[in-house]
Write an enzyme that holds these catalytic residues in place. Structure first.
Site, PDB file in Angstrom:
ATOM      1  N   HIS A   1      -5.497  -5.999   3.911  1.00  0.00           N
ATOM      2  CA  HIS A   1      -4.488  -4.938   4.029  1.00  0.00           C
ATOM      3  C   HIS A   1      -3.823  -5.008   5.398  1.00  0.00           C
ATOM      4  O   HIS A   1      -4.495  -4.827   6.412  1.00  0.00           O
ATOM      5  CB  HIS A   1      -5.149  -3.572   3.864  1.00  0.00           C
TER       6      HIS A   1
ATOM      7  N   CYS B   1      -1.970  -2.893   6.696  1.00  0.00           N
ATOM      8  CA  CYS B   1      -2.016  -1.591   7.384  1.00  0.00           C
ATOM      9  C   CYS B   1      -3.306  -1.465   8.188  1.00  0.00           C
ATOM     10  O   CYS B   1      -3.380  -0.697   9.148  1.00  0.00           O
ATOM     11  CB  CYS B   1      -1.851  -0.434   6.410  1.00  0.00           C
TER      12      CYS B   1
ATOM     13  N   GLN C   1      -5.588  -0.246  -3.844  1.00  0.00           N
ATOM     14  CA  GLN C   1      -6.322  -1.356  -4.464  1.00  0.00           C
ATOM     15  C   GLN C   1      -7.208  -0.899  -5.630  1.00  0.00           C
ATOM     16  O   GLN C   1      -7.333  -1.588  -6.639  1.00  0.00           O
ATOM     17  CB  GLN C   1      -7.175  -2.051  -3.390  1.00  0.00           C
TER      18      GLN C   1
ATOM     19  N   CYS D   1       0.850  -1.192   0.000  1.00  0.00           N
ATOM     20  CA  CYS D   1       0.000   0.000   0.000  1.00  0.00           C
ATOM     21  C   CYS D   1       0.888   1.247   0.000  1.00  0.00           C
ATOM     22  O   CYS D   1       1.912   1.296   0.685  1.00  0.00           O
ATOM     23  CB  CYS D   1      -0.973  -0.011   1.177  1.00  0.00           C
ATOM     24  N   GLU D   2       0.511   2.212  -0.814  1.00  0.00           N
ATOM     25  CA  GLU D   2       1.381   3.373  -0.979  1.00  0.00           C
ATOM     26  C   GLU D   2       1.290   4.332   0.207  1.00  0.00           C
ATOM     27  O   GLU D   2       2.073   5.258   0.301  1.00  0.00           O
ATOM     28  CB  GLU D   2       1.078   4.096  -2.292  1.00  0.00           C
ATOM     29  N   HIS D   3       0.349   4.114   1.112  1.00  0.00           N
ATOM     30  CA  HIS D   3       0.238   5.012   2.259  1.00  0.00           C
ATOM     31  C   HIS D   3       1.113   4.591   3.428  1.00  0.00           C
ATOM     32  O   HIS D   3       1.579   5.433   4.190  1.00  0.00           O
ATOM     33  CB  HIS D   3      -1.224   5.109   2.709  1.00  0.00           C
ATOM     34  N   HIS D   4       1.307   3.279   3.590  1.00  0.00           N
ATOM     35  CA  HIS D   4       2.065   2.797   4.743  1.00  0.00           C
ATOM     36  C   HIS D   4       3.250   1.917   4.358  1.00  0.00           C
ATOM     37  O   HIS D   4       3.998   1.479   5.233  1.00  0.00           O
ATOM     38  CB  HIS D   4       1.145   2.001   5.672  1.00  0.00           C
TER      39      HIS D   4
HETATM   40 ZN    ZN Z   1      -2.159   1.398   4.024  1.00  0.00          ZN
END
Ligand code: ZN
Length: 201
Positions: free
Chosen positions: A162, A164, A134, A93-96
């Site tokens: 996920h 995260c 996703q 995931c590109e956020h975490h």
């Molecule tokens: Zn994430």
């Protein structure tokens, strides 16, 4: 061979330079989170971690996903739906920068050509092995099939867990996320969409 010298097979000089630099950053991260990067169990960790993230992001260096299919197109007269179900994928995931993983099912209605089935799995890997969300992963898989095959319609659904969400924050271990994307006939004909969803309960 020192601990920063263990490169993956086939790595170019530029790759090696980047991987070594990533490893140095991981070493700094280990120190900053309160570890001793020189203790025995961690000596090779920065390089292992660098190789792991390099592998997990190889889609960034794989060129256009649609190009993976262009050499495996076959003429086909039928116009019934082709479905490949439950292709496993692993992404970040590109956020975490934590893993999310699950399965993708892809369907398309051919317009005079079909693609070798294993190529769809390759496209899923190429799109998944990079920093992603996703929703975009699902849409990019459709776009690659569309660009390579110009089908009458393409549809993809993706089910994923996920980390995260599961190991931090709300800690909802059993939650899964479902996304779908479609174009062409799948957009204009709800009955076709239903047929796809029936094949992918
Ligand atoms: Zn994430």
């Amino acid at each position: 061979m020192n601990q920063y010298d263990d490169f993956p097979e086939g790595a170019t000089a530029t790759d090696r330079k980047a991987i070594a630099e990533i490893a140095e950053h991981y070493s700094a991260i280990l120190r900053l989170i309160g570890e001793d990067p020189s203790r025995e169990g961690l000596i090779k960790t920065p390089m292992r971690a660098a190789r792991a993230i390099w592998y997990a992001t190889q889609g960034n260096r794989a060129g256009e996903p649609a190009d993976l299919m262009c050499k495996a197109l076959f003429t086909h007269e039928g116009s019934r739906m082709v479905v490949v179900r439950d292709i496993e994928f692993y992404s970040l995931c590109e956020h975490h920068i934590l893993p999310f993983f699950g399965t993708v099912s892809v369907g398309y209605i051919p317009d005079k050509q079909i693609v070798g089935l294993s190529k769809l799995a390759r496209v899923v890997n190429a799109v998944a092995r990079r920093l992603q969300v996703q929703e975009r992963l699902t849409a990019e898989i459709c776009k690659a099939v569309e660009d390579a095959l110009h089908p009458l319609g393409v549809i993809a659904t993706c089910r994923a867990s996920h980390l995260c969400m599961q190991m931090r924050g709300v800690e909802k271990q059993l939650a899964s996320t479902v996304t779908s994307h479609y174009t062409g006939l799948f957009e204009t004909d709800p009955a076709l969409r239903d047929e796809f969803y029936r094949l992918n309960p």
